[in-house]
Design a protein around this motif. Sequence first.
Motif, PDB file in Angstrom:
ATOM      1  N   VAL A 262      -2.699  -6.444  -0.534  1.00 34.27           N
ATOM      2  CA  VAL A 262      -1.283  -6.716  -0.809  1.00 34.27           C
ATOM      3  C   VAL A 262      -0.699  -7.655   0.233  1.00 34.27           C
ATOM      4  N   LEU A 263      -1.149  -7.539   1.487  1.00 37.57           N
ATOM      5  CA  LEU A 263      -0.643  -8.428   2.535  1.00 37.57           C
ATOM      6  C   LEU A 263      -1.025  -9.877   2.272  1.00 37.57           C
ATOM      7  N   SER A 264      -2.199 -10.086   1.697  1.00 39.12           N
ATOM      8  CA  SER A 264      -2.650 -11.452   1.441  1.00 39.12           C
ATOM      9  C   SER A 264      -2.195 -11.977   0.076  1.00 39.12           C
ATOM     10  N   ARG A 265      -2.037 -11.030  -0.883  1.00 43.22           N
ATOM     11  CA  ARG A 265      -1.582 -11.434  -2.227  1.00 43.22           C
ATOM     12  C   ARG A 265      -0.457 -10.493  -2.654  1.00 43.22           C
ATOM     13  N   PRO A 266       0.788 -10.904  -2.488  1.00 40.21           N
ATOM     14  CA  PRO A 266       1.933 -10.010  -2.757  1.00 40.21           C
ATOM     15  C   PRO A 266       2.187  -9.796  -4.234  1.00 40.21           C
ATOM     16  N   GLU A 267       1.291  -9.055  -4.860  1.00 43.18           N
ATOM     17  CA  GLU A 267       1.466  -8.723  -6.262  1.00 43.18           C
ATOM     18  C   GLU A 267       0.942  -7.317  -6.487  1.00 43.18           C
ATOM     19  N   ALA A 268       1.230  -6.762  -7.642  1.00 43.49           N
ATOM     20  CA  ALA A 268       0.820  -5.384  -7.936  1.00 43.49           C
ATOM     21  C   ALA A 268      -0.700  -5.262  -7.972  1.00 43.49           C
ATOM     22  N   LEU A 269      -1.200  -4.171  -7.351  1.00 50.40           N
ATOM     23  CA  LEU A 269      -2.625  -3.875  -7.373  1.00 50.40           C
ATOM     24  C   LEU A 269      -2.809  -2.605  -8.206  1.00 50.40           C
ATOM     25  N   ILE A 270      -3.476  -2.725  -9.361  1.00 51.29           N
ATOM     26  CA  ILE A 270      -3.654  -1.587 -10.263  1.00 51.29           C
ATOM     27  C   ILE A 270      -5.149  -1.425 -10.528  1.00 51.29           C
ATOM     28  N   CYS A 271      -5.621  -0.170 -10.425  1.00 53.72           N
ATOM     29  CA  CYS A 271      -7.042   0.086 -10.643  1.00 53.72           C
ATOM     30  C   CYS A 271      -7.257   1.550 -11.006  1.00 53.72           C
ATOM     31  N   THR A 272      -8.483   1.855 -11.463  1.00 49.96           N
ATOM     32  CA  THR A 272      -8.870   3.242 -11.746  1.00 49.96           C
ATOM     33  C   THR A 272      -9.502   3.863 -10.488  1.00 49.96           C
ATOM     34  N   HIS A 273      -9.781   5.164 -10.557  1.00 51.85           N
ATOM     35  CA  HIS A 273     -10.417   5.860  -9.441  1.00 51.85           C
ATOM     36  C   HIS A 273     -11.798   5.276  -9.162  1.00 51.85           C
ATOM     37  N   GLU A 274     -12.553   4.972 -10.203  1.00 48.37           N
ATOM     38  CA  GLU A 274     -13.899   4.426 -10.010  1.00 48.37           C
ATOM     39  C   GLU A 274     -13.835   3.063  -9.324  1.00 48.37           C
ATOM     40  N   GLU A 275     -12.903   2.211  -9.752  1.00 49.00           N
ATOM     41  CA  GLU A 275     -12.759   0.893  -9.126  1.00 49.00           C
ATOM     42  C   GLU A 275     -12.325   1.021  -7.672  1.00 49.00           C
ATOM     43  N   PHE A 276     -11.417   1.963  -7.432  1.00 48.41           N
ATOM     44  CA  PHE A 276     -10.973   2.201  -6.056  1.00 48.41           C
ATOM     45  C   PHE A 276     -12.146   2.669  -5.191  1.00 48.41           C
ATOM     46  N   SER A 277     -12.931   3.596  -5.739  1.00 51.37           N
ATOM     47  CA  SER A 277     -14.066   4.151  -4.992  1.00 51.37           C
ATOM     48  C   SER A 277     -15.117   3.092  -4.701  1.00 51.37           C
ATOM     49  N   ASP A 278     -15.340   2.213  -5.665  1.00 48.58           N
ATOM     50  CA  ASP A 278     -16.342   1.162  -5.453  1.00 48.58           C
ATOM     51  C   ASP A 278     -15.893   0.157  -4.408  1.00 48.58           C
ATOM     52  N   THR A 279     -14.586  -0.134  -4.364  1.00 47.80           N
ATOM     53  CA  THR A 279     -14.072  -1.171  -3.456  1.00 47.80           C
ATOM     54  C   THR A 279     -13.790  -0.625  -2.057  1.00 47.80           C
ATOM     55  N   TRP A 280     -13.209   0.566  -1.988  1.00 49.54           N
ATOM     56  CA  TRP A 280     -12.820   1.124  -0.680  1.00 49.54           C
ATOM     57  C   TRP A 280     -13.348   2.559  -0.515  1.00 49.54           C
ATOM     58  N   PRO A 281     -14.654   2.759  -0.509  1.00 43.93           N
ATOM     59  CA  PRO A 281     -15.196   4.131  -0.397  1.00 43.93           C
ATOM     60  C   PRO A 281     -14.821   4.798   0.925  1.00 43.93           C
ATOM     61  N   GLN A 282     -14.708   3.967   1.999  1.00 44.12           N
ATOM     62  CA  GLN A 282     -14.384   4.549   3.302  1.00 44.12           C
ATOM     63  C   GLN A 282     -12.983   5.132   3.334  1.00 44.12           C
ATOM     64  N   VAL A 283     -12.078   4.600   2.516  1.00 42.46           N
ATOM     65  CA  VAL A 283     -10.723   5.152   2.463  1.00 42.46           C
ATOM     66  C   VAL A 283     -10.747   6.535   1.833  1.00 42.46           C
ATOM     67  N   LEU A 284     -11.532   6.701   0.786  1.00 40.34           N
ATOM     68  CA  LEU A 284     -11.621   8.018   0.149  1.00 40.34           C
ATOM     69  C   LEU A 284     -12.242   9.061   1.075  1.00 40.34           C
ATOM     70  N   ASN A 285     -13.101   8.626   2.003  1.00 40.60           N
ATOM     71  CA  ASN A 285     -13.700   9.562   2.952  1.00 40.60           C
ATOM     72  C   ASN A 285     -12.683  10.165   3.916  1.00 40.60           C
ATOM     73  N   LEU A 286     -11.518   9.540   4.046  1.00 39.48           N
ATOM     74  CA  LEU A 286     -10.477  10.078   4.920  1.00 39.48           C
ATOM     75  C   LEU A 286      -9.841  11.344   4.343  1.00 39.48           C
ATOM     76  N   GLU A 287     -10.116  11.638   3.088  1.00 33.87           N
ATOM     77  CA  GLU A 287      -9.594  12.827   2.407  1.00 33.87           C
ATOM     78  C   GLU A 287      -8.073  12.809   2.318  1.00 33.87           C
ATOM     79  N   LEU A 288      -7.488  11.606   2.304  1.00 35.85           N
ATOM     80  CA  LEU A 288      -6.043  11.504   2.108  1.00 35.85           C
ATOM     81  C   LEU A 288      -5.694  11.537   0.623  1.00 35.85           C
ATOM     82  N   TYR A 289      -6.662  11.228  -0.190  1.00 34.02           N
ATOM     83  CA  TYR A 289      -6.396  11.096  -1.617  1.00 34.02           C
ATOM     84  C   TYR A 289      -7.197  12.139  -2.389  1.00 34.02           C
ATOM     85  N   ALA A 290      -6.466  13.004  -3.124  1.00 35.31           N
ATOM     86  CA  ALA A 290      -7.137  13.889  -4.069  1.00 35.31           C
ATOM     87  C   ALA A 290      -7.605  13.041  -5.254  1.00 35.31           C
ATOM     88  N   PRO A 291      -8.560  13.523  -6.036  1.00 39.40           N
ATOM     89  CA  PRO A 291      -9.034  12.735  -7.196  1.00 39.40           C
ATOM     90  C   PRO A 291      -7.868  12.333  -8.121  1.00 39.40           C
TER      91      PRO A 291
END
Length: 694
Positions: free
Chosen positions: A87-116
């Motif tokens: 978002v900082l580099s491209r100021p537009e809406a970012l929309i994705c599914t859980h699978e797409e999120f997991s594939d792109t940012w798996p390390q973020v999900l490891n923080l356990e901040l996000y429930a499924p």
Amino acid sequence: MPYTPMSDLGQQGLFDITRTLLQQPDLPALANCLTQMAKQGALADRVNILLYHPLHQRVSFFGTDKHGKEWHYEDEMVLANGPVRRVLSRPEALICTHEEFSDTWPQVLNLELYAPFGRYCLLPLAAEGKIFGGCEFIRNNDAEWTDKELNRLHTMAQVVALVAEQIQSRLDSNLGYQQLCRERDDFRILVAVTNAVLSKLDLDELISEIAREIHHYFSIDSISIVLRTNRKDRLNIYSTHFVEEQSPIHDHSDVALAGTLSERVFKSGEMLLLNLHHGDQLAPYERMLFEMWGNQIQTLCLLPLTFGNNMLGVLKLAQCEAGVFTPQNLKLLRQIAERIAIAVDNALAYQEINRLKENLVDENLYLTEQINNVASDFGEIIGRSDVMSNVLKQVEMVAKSDSTVLILGETGTGKELIARAIHNLSERNSRRMVKINCAAMPAGLLESDLFGHERGAFTGANTQRIGRFELADKSSLFLDEVGDMPLELQPKLLRVLQEQEFERLGSNKVQQVDVRLIAATNRNLKEMVLEREFRSDLYYRLNVFPIMLPPLRERPEDIPLLVKSFTFKIAHRMNRNIDSIPAETLRALSRMDWPGNVRELENVIERAVLLTRGNVLHLSLPEMDYCVPEEKPMQLVASEEVREGEDEAQRIMRVLKETNGVVAGPRGAAQRLGLKRTTLLSRMKRLGIDKEGI
């Protein structure tokens, strides 16, 4: 995607939303309020706020965790390289599914901040043309947002940017004040902990106080102090675990240094902060910590305890819940560790001083025993006088045999010490000597104590009991005050001595024993036999090898040695430092008569140690008057001669008539007959003389 800021929200509706959001005290509360609004409008199930700090390249997360609790998390790596970077580099809406999120940012999900979740939308937050973060809208299901819903999300994001900037500005304005308050509170904690720990010199007390203070101020679950031992590559770990608030668990472990986290701190000299996970390779102590808290993730903080150039140990802190080891708390804990290192150094120095002091006392006592020139086999017996040397020779002569020994002597001369020396020098010394005082209990209890009893033998005998003779099998039995044994028990004792067998009370089964008997008394058994107060056959059976202990007044040369020994022993027991005894005191004590013998001397020395201030024994001689016996009046020689034709009974009755029945005293019948009061009463009982009837 173009959007209308007002969308289909009316002006009043937008105003109400903005006012509600501006009333939130901080950003976690703002995220929580946004979540409630999004749920009501069926726009999202969760809303999180991400703020980017360009100076430190850190991202702050404000939202709710998987349990619905408000959550604030800061991260310099994972979140900063997560969706907000896009978002900082491209100021537009970012929309994705859980699978797409997991594939792109798996390390973020490891923080356990996000429930499924099902669908994710991140919209930029901007102020004055600059993007400073993003607003996350998360749906649990996979339903896509319609254009109308996206317009509303954009409108809410614009409002959130305005409100977040206002809240952050308000908080920043209070930052200086909060910082001062924080520094003031930290200073108070530091002073309180410093005062508490620096006042403790005992190591155990110090460690308990450290745990209590740190838990009180930081609510940390486990606090440990790790110190090196005298053995190479070993550690002493003193731990307190607050599993239950009111009943903390105290633990002291001796563990190997290798493989522990403490080893890493000892090598680096730097603080170590990490999370323990179930699958980690852990040393036994760390594994025990993990299991104690139900295999929860442990955050560990290990701080070196360094004083000067010497690293004394490690302060080890373990916590289950996150949020304790913040940068501010870590800074304060570092300062506390510096104070603890000083306190530990003081306690270790105090411990070493006490150890050296005790060594000096032990060496002093050892030298005193050497002066006595008595073999160590004689234990606590002190004396180098001729009479005591003769006694010890007799002890050596009889000890190796199984002969019965009768120890005679006044009260307080040390008859039990002689009995113990005989046993220790005998072949039976592998088993402990059993002892019993015959004057300490009535006849019924004494019989049960000596020979034991069966269940139901008498009222109150609810269980079987083994007597002292059975306990002393293959060992020695010491009968103290044997002269006070009741007459009715003496035949049973005689049988055990002759046959080495007896029956328990309430039983007809014969018990065979192998017991070596050592007896002692301060009474004149020969006179008691004449007065029929003690059985003659038992007396001859006991009197196989008599040892007569001299009274203290007959061995004055031993008194200085005894005084020194008692002084150092009692002072050591009372934690007093007395290393000198005036020569005049020793001379004065040697001149006294000591009717209570060695026991009386020990009691006098104990009182003197209590009253002494300083390291020189102080003995107030005027207070010692009671030790000097009064001059005994000359015993009157029996003035009553046996008249012709008068037997013993007639003579006693005549003298009783002449003294009006008075037995004791200077004008009593016993004095005129030249007998002791007890002897006269015994003879009157035997002859059937009743003074009341005279």
